[in-house]
Design a protein around this motif. Structure first.
Motif, PDB file in Angstrom:
ATOM      1  N   THR A   1       0.830  -1.203   0.000  1.00 43.09           N
ATOM      2  CA  THR A   1       0.000   0.000   0.000  1.00 43.09           C
ATOM      3  C   THR A   1       0.862   1.250   0.000  1.00 43.09           C
ATOM      4  OG1 THR A   1      -1.665  -1.189   1.275  1.00 43.09           O
ATOM      5  CG2 THR A   1      -1.880   1.212   1.157  1.00 43.09           C
ATOM      6  N   ARG A   2       0.636   2.125  -0.978  1.00 42.70           N
ATOM      7  CA  ARG A   2       1.421   3.358  -1.061  1.00 42.70           C
ATOM      8  C   ARG A   2       1.069   4.283   0.103  1.00 42.70           C
ATOM      9  NH1 ARG A   2       1.980   7.961  -5.755  1.00 42.70           N
ATOM     10  NH2 ARG A   2       4.223   8.246  -5.587  1.00 42.70           N
ATOM     11  N   TYR A   3       2.060   4.987   0.601  1.00 45.30           N
ATOM     12  CA  TYR A   3       1.963   5.955   1.695  1.00 45.30           C
ATOM     13  C   TYR A   3       1.833   5.296   3.065  1.00 45.30           C
ATOM     14  CZ  TYR A   3       0.734   8.952  -2.277  1.00 45.30           C
ATOM     15  OH  TYR A   3       0.718   9.597  -3.488  1.00 45.30           O
ATOM     16  N   CYS A   4       1.777   3.983   3.131  1.00 42.95           N
ATOM     17  CA  CYS A   4       1.627   3.326   4.421  1.00 42.95           C
ATOM     18  C   CYS A   4       2.904   3.469   5.237  1.00 42.95           C
ATOM     19  CB  CYS A   4       1.315   1.844   4.209  1.00 42.95           C
ATOM     20  SG  CYS A   4       1.054   0.947   5.747  1.00 42.95           S
ATOM     21  N   TYR A   5       2.756   3.829   6.514  1.00 39.08           N
ATOM     22  CA  TYR A   5       3.901   3.975   7.402  1.00 39.08           C
ATOM     23  C   TYR A   5       4.435   2.588   7.766  1.00 39.08           C
ATOM     24  CZ  TYR A   5       2.097   8.728   8.140  1.00 39.08           C
ATOM     25  OH  TYR A   5       1.661  10.008   7.959  1.00 39.08           O
TER      26      TYR A   5
ATOM     27  N   LYS B   1       7.014  12.832  15.567  1.00 36.44           N
ATOM     28  CA  LYS B   1       7.545  11.535  15.150  1.00 36.44           C
ATOM     29  C   LYS B   1       8.109  11.616  13.737  1.00 36.44           C
ATOM     30  CE  LYS B   1       5.135   8.150  18.027  1.00 36.44           C
ATOM     31  NZ  LYS B   1       4.759   9.098  19.091  1.00 36.44           N
ATOM     32  N   LEU B   2       9.118  10.786  13.493  1.00 38.10           N
ATOM     33  CA  LEU B   2       9.722  10.648  12.177  1.00 38.10           C
ATOM     34  C   LEU B   2       9.231   9.335  11.585  1.00 38.10           C
ATOM     35  CD1 LEU B   2      11.957  12.045  10.328  1.00 38.10           C
ATOM     36  CD2 LEU B   2      13.509  10.300  11.243  1.00 38.10           C
ATOM     37  N   VAL B   3       8.734   9.374  10.344  1.00 37.12           N
ATOM     38  CA  VAL B   3       8.173   8.163   9.738  1.00 37.12           C
ATOM     39  C   VAL B   3       8.904   7.798   8.456  1.00 37.12           C
ATOM     40  CG1 VAL B   3       5.898   8.676  10.692  1.00 37.12           C
ATOM     41  CG2 VAL B   3       6.425   9.371   8.351  1.00 37.12           C
ATOM     42  N   PHE B   4       8.947   6.505   8.187  1.00 36.08           N
ATOM     43  CA  PHE B   4       9.439   5.955   6.928  1.00 36.08           C
ATOM     44  C   PHE B   4       8.238   5.294   6.258  1.00 36.08           C
ATOM     45  CE2 PHE B   4      13.009   6.431   9.620  1.00 36.08           C
ATOM     46  CZ  PHE B   4      14.147   6.519   8.840  1.00 36.08           C
ATOM     47  N   ARG B   5       7.977   5.627   4.988  1.00 35.96           N
ATOM     48  CA  ARG B   5       6.795   5.065   4.346  1.00 35.96           C
ATOM     49  C   ARG B   5       7.064   4.688   2.892  1.00 35.96           C
ATOM     50  NH1 ARG B   5       2.353   9.785   3.132  1.00 35.96           N
ATOM     51  NH2 ARG B   5       3.690  11.409   2.285  1.00 35.96           N
ATOM     52  N   ASN B   6       6.250   3.793   2.405  1.00 35.74           N
ATOM     53  CA  ASN B   6       6.362   3.325   1.029  1.00 35.74           C
ATOM     54  C   ASN B   6       5.919   4.426   0.074  1.00 35.74           C
ATOM     55  OD1 ASN B   6       6.476   1.868  -1.325  1.00 35.74           O
ATOM     56  ND2 ASN B   6       4.643   0.649  -0.929  1.00 35.74           N
ATOM     57  N   PHE B   7       6.776   4.768  -0.871  1.00 37.00           N
ATOM     58  CA  PHE B   7       6.433   5.800  -1.849  1.00 37.00           C
ATOM     59  C   PHE B   7       6.572   5.269  -3.274  1.00 37.00           C
ATOM     60  CE2 PHE B   7       5.239  10.047  -0.766  1.00 37.00           C
ATOM     61  CZ  PHE B   7       5.186  10.722  -1.981  1.00 37.00           C
ATOM     62  N   THR B   8       6.448   3.950  -3.436  1.00 40.42           N
ATOM     63  CA  THR B   8       6.599   3.320  -4.743  1.00 40.42           C
ATOM     64  C   THR B   8       5.329   3.486  -5.561  1.00 40.42           C
ATOM     65  OG1 THR B   8       7.957   1.660  -3.628  1.00 40.42           O
ATOM     66  CG2 THR B   8       7.287   1.196  -5.899  1.00 40.42           C
ATOM     67  N   LEU B   9       5.474   3.803  -6.843  1.00 36.37           N
ATOM     68  CA  LEU B   9       4.326   3.911  -7.731  1.00 36.37           C
ATOM     69  C   LEU B   9       3.684   2.540  -7.918  1.00 36.37           C
ATOM     70  CD1 LEU B   9       5.713   6.316 -10.490  1.00 36.37           C
ATOM     71  CD2 LEU B   9       3.980   6.834  -8.782  1.00 36.37           C
ATOM     72  N   GLY B  10       2.353   2.523  -8.004  1.00 36.04           N
ATOM     73  CA  GLY B  10       1.646   1.268  -8.167  1.00 36.04           C
ATOM     74  C   GLY B  10       1.555   0.520  -6.846  1.00 36.04           C
ATOM     75  N   ASP B  11       0.859  -0.578  -6.863  1.00 33.93           N
ATOM     76  CA  ASP B  11       0.691  -1.384  -5.646  1.00 33.93           C
ATOM     77  C   ASP B  11       1.887  -2.320  -5.477  1.00 33.93           C
ATOM     78  OD1 ASP B  11      -1.741  -0.213  -5.018  1.00 33.93           O
ATOM     79  OD2 ASP B  11      -2.837  -1.589  -6.322  1.00 33.93           O
ATOM     80  N   LEU B  12       3.034  -1.713  -5.240  1.00 31.58           N
ATOM     81  CA  LEU B  12       4.270  -2.469  -5.072  1.00 31.58           C
ATOM     82  C   LEU B  12       4.912  -2.110  -3.745  1.00 31.58           C
ATOM     83  CD1 LEU B  12       5.763  -2.024  -8.667  1.00 31.58           C
ATOM     84  CD2 LEU B  12       4.663  -4.077  -7.750  1.00 31.58           C
ATOM     85  N   PRO B  13       5.570  -3.051  -3.096  1.00 23.57           N
ATOM     86  CA  PRO B  13       6.222  -2.754  -1.824  1.00 23.57           C
ATOM     87  C   PRO B  13       7.588  -2.122  -2.036  1.00 23.57           C
ATOM     88  CG  PRO B  13       6.508  -5.059  -2.366  1.00 23.57           C
ATOM     89  CD  PRO B  13       5.636  -4.480  -3.448  1.00 23.57           C
ATOM     90  N   ALA B  14       8.180  -1.653  -0.947  1.00 23.62           N
ATOM     91  CA  ALA B  14       9.550  -1.153  -0.948  1.00 23.62           C
ATOM     92  C   ALA B  14      10.308  -1.890   0.145  1.00 23.62           C
ATOM     93  CB  ALA B  14       9.581   0.347  -0.696  1.00 23.62           C
ATOM     94  N   SER B  15      11.624  -1.923   0.042  1.00 27.64           N
ATOM     95  CA  SER B  15      12.454  -2.522   1.083  1.00 27.64           C
ATOM     96  C   SER B  15      13.688  -1.659   1.276  1.00 27.64           C
ATOM     97  CB  SER B  15      12.836  -3.958   0.722  1.00 27.64           C
ATOM     98  OG  SER B  15      13.527  -4.009  -0.509  1.00 27.64           O
ATOM     99  N   PHE B  16      14.109  -1.524   2.538  1.00 30.69           N
ATOM    100  CA  PHE B  16      15.216  -0.622   2.839  1.00 30.69           C
ATOM    101  C   PHE B  16      15.889  -1.022   4.142  1.00 30.69           C
ATOM    102  CE2 PHE B  16      11.403   1.062   4.762  1.00 30.69           C
ATOM    103  CZ  PHE B  16      11.793   1.516   6.012  1.00 30.69           C
ATOM    104  N   ARG B  17      17.103  -0.482   4.344  1.00 31.68           N
ATOM    105  CA  ARG B  17      17.821  -0.653   5.601  1.00 31.68           C
ATOM    106  C   ARG B  17      18.175   0.728   6.159  1.00 31.68           C
ATOM    107  NH1 ARG B  17      20.122  -4.614   2.288  1.00 31.68           N
ATOM    108  NH2 ARG B  17      19.805  -6.748   3.039  1.00 31.68           N
ATOM    109  N   ILE B  18      17.891   0.939   7.414  1.00 35.38           N
ATOM    110  CA  ILE B  18      18.352   2.142   8.102  1.00 35.38           C
ATOM    111  C   ILE B  18      19.737   1.819   8.647  1.00 35.38           C
ATOM    112  CG2 ILE B  18      17.910   3.768   9.966  1.00 35.38           C
ATOM    113  CD1 ILE B  18      14.941   2.997   9.769  1.00 35.38           C
ATOM    114  N   LEU B  19      20.777   2.438   8.092  1.00 36.90           N
ATOM    115  CA  LEU B  19      22.139   2.128   8.482  1.00 36.90           C
ATOM    116  C   LEU B  19      22.623   2.983   9.652  1.00 36.90           C
ATOM    117  CD1 LEU B  19      23.674   1.710   4.922  1.00 36.90           C
ATOM    118  CD2 LEU B  19      22.762  -0.046   6.441  1.00 36.90           C
TER     119      LEU B  19
END
Length: 619
Positions: free
Chosen positions: A515-519, A591-609
């Protein structure tokens, strides 16, 4: 959702953007740079800065900053203008940094820091003075953060796509720095005060007053009118602004890459002539009229070919995809494309043209210039343009332009057929004009301005860094709470995910829902500490992040979990460690948020280093 896993350390060298605060780190094969990132962002920052600056605070090298909030993507004249200004500054040995839009793509981020909000210019909607003030305030906030983060104050600012919002923001910043010599400014005003309205339209009166107000504030802040060089692309627009801003306004084309190119040879062929249209497919550029015009020309001429290019991202054209769909179905003699052209491809396509098609709306272009026209004039390409467009007057007067009398599909088709019949003569006139055309441009303007920068002022600015803003680090415990979302909570809802710790997620792979924009990650901040800061103070969250797939947005949210305007930063997937700086007024910290900003109904994946916070009080 969190899983462990080592990331790829792709890349061959260490590289930073030319601006402290926002950048991309390319990691060496031995991953030593990533290890440094895991230890301390700030340490890397200072190390990179020391490597890049080989002299100390007494350095008298001229420093410049190029500012363009409209620089979003590689396609278009804003990108070409930035490249050209950078090239000219490098020739002069001027150290420089470039600032672009917060939403800039990867190509832009490789040459400029994405720190400026999408305010002013065509992001206006209400066209009220209140909106102007709000946009100028937001621009000033972001510009202040960027300029305060440099090694020392700048000697020169270059604004190649400027408006009243940028001018007011610059004035606000330098109005607070009266003890330091103000810089020189090189400014291009490319559009009317209200780009949708003629200057004599009562509806444009508010914008005219905004320009008067902005330039009055700028002149007071700079303290020397001779330091402010303003240019427009047409004499008509220069006359408009001279009356409004109370300064001399010259005529010079906005920087472009073609200025440094060669001249075209006159075309003597009539058969298989190529008609080219390039650029951003806005409604005012007449793209919606092209299917009917091209269809008529194809029926009337057996040899003419077309290359029609127009990007649709952020375009206001109605049914743009349908327009290009019709063009694409017209057969082998018509090539229609919407993709972003690289600068090399753009130049290649432009130089292939026998005729350049500029069917622009005269109501919008009655005074403003055209970057494409400037390039055609430099190269020597005949043009077809709408009667009444100020930029095309030299072509009409010198015999290398054909007028579109009626702004319609039929009118455009007739002009194209007329141009095809007269092509050899048009081409000869265009080539002759190109050979003798020697207008003032960025190649001549920058050396003139750099020559006026006084060594005494440079020396004073070089020591001003000692009086610069302090940015002490906040303790790591500043982010005390970590929530990991499972995808059930959307923007604006209280987090329902499980609590964790920063250490537990550092270096781990976070996979977002589709889901896009989901925290996906929410970090609670120590508001007790930020309440002790000044009202004008900022908190800067510095993040080292590796985005494996998709695109991630990082933003501050308020007590209602709504994103605070102007705070979001974006990181697309790339094989690099990216460094984001996310600012917010101290009084708005929640609060600081990280959220999915991928176009379309696609997930994102990331690492906070790594994650740090620091404070900043603007000067």
């Amino acid at each position: 959702m969190v899983s462990t896993g080592a990331g790829s350390d792709a890349g061959t060298n260490e590289e930073r953007l030319p601006w402290p605060g926002v950048g991309v780190w390319r990691t060496p094969d031995d991953a030593s740079f990533k290890e440094k990132a895991l230890r301390s962002i700030t340490g890397i920052f200072r190390e990179a800065l020391r490597k890049r600056r080989t002299v100390g605070a007494a350095d008298k090298t001229i420093k410049a900053v190029v500012i363009d909030p409209a620089l979003l993507m590689e396609d278009g004249h804003n990108y070409s203008a930035m490249l050209r200004v950078k090239a000219e500054l490098e020739k002069l040995g001027v150290e420089h940094a470039c600032l672009a839009s917060l939403t800039a793509d990867a190509a832009v981020r490789s040459i400029a820091a994405p720190v400026l909000p999408t305010k002013g210019l065509w992001w206006r909607s209400a066209y009220t003075h209140l909106e102007f003030a709000e946009h100028a305030r937001a621009m000033a906030d972001h510009l202040s953060l960027a300029l305060n983060d440099q090694e020392r104050p700048s000697d020169l600012l270059v604004l190649p796509c400027c408006d009243s919002v940028q001018i007011r923001a610059v004035a606000e910043y330098y109005g607070q720095r009266s003890s330091i010599p103000a810089p020189h400014l090189l400014i291009w005003l490319l559009f009317r005060p209200n780009h949708l309205k003629p200057t004599d339209d009562p509806a444009a009166a508010v914008q005219i007053d905004e320009y008067r107000e902005a330039f009055a504030a700028l002149k007071q802040a700079i303290g020397d009118d001779a330091k402010i060089a303003v240019y427009c692309e047409t004499a008509a627009l220069a006359a408009v602004y001279k009356d409004i801003i109370g300064l001399e306004v010259g005529v010079a084309p906005c920087p472009n890459l073609t200025e440094s190119g060669g001249k075209a040879s006159p075309s003597t062929r009539r058969a298989a002539a190529k008609i080219v249209a390039l650029g951003h497919a806005n409604q005012a550029k007449g793209y919606h009229l092209l299917p009917g015009a091209v269809r008529h020309v194809l029926k009337s001429d057996d040899d003419a070919t077309f290359f029609i290019h127009g990007t649709l991202q952020n375009s206001d054209i109605v049914d743009g995809a349908a327009v290009f769909g019709v063009l694409s179905d017209m057969g082998p003699r018509v090539v229609a494309r919407n993709d972003v052209l690289t600068s090399k491809d753009y130049q290649s396509r432009l130089r292939e043209a026998d005729l350049l098609l500029l069917p622009y709306d005269r109501k919008i272009y009655e005074a403003r210039g055209s970057g494409l026209f400037n390039e055609a004039r430099e190269i020597g390409i005949p043009v077809i343009a709408t009667r009444g467009c100020a930029f095309a007057r030299p072509a009409f007067d010198e015999g290398w332009g054909i007028e579109i009398v009626e702004w319609s599909s039929a009118g455009i088709a007739q002009a194209i057929l007329d141009a095809l019949d007269r092509l050899p003569n048009l081409s000869a006139c265009a080539a002759k004009s190109a050979r003798r055309f020697h207008a003032r441009n960025v190649s001549t303007l920058l050396p003139e301005i750099v020559g006026k920068i006084r060594p005494k002022d440079r020396a004073l600015r070089a020591t001003a860094v000692k009086r610069g803003p302090k940015t002490p680090l906040l303790p790591k415990a500043f982010f005390s709470e970590v929530y990991l979302e499972d995808g059930t909570s959307l923007q604006g809802k209280v987090p329902a995910g499980k609590r964790s710790s920063i250490r537990s997620i550092t270096g781990k792979l976070v996979e977002t829902p589709s889901t896009r924009y989901c925290y996906s990650v929410l970090l609670g901040a120590d508001t007790k500490r930020t309440r002790k800061l000044s009202v004008a103070g900022y908190v800067l969250a510095e993040i080292a992040i590796e985005v494996v797939s998709g695109s991630v947005g990082v933003a501050w949210v308020d007590e209602n979990y709504q994103v605070i305007d102007g705070t979001e930063r974006f990181a697309p997937a790339m094989a690099d460690i990216q460094h984001l700086v996310v600012p917010v007024l101290a009084r708005k910290v929640h609060k600081l948020v990280f959220r999915n900003f991928t176009l379309g109904d696609l997930p994102a994946s990331f690492r906070i280093l790594d994650l740090r916070a620091k404070t900043l009080t603007p000067i």
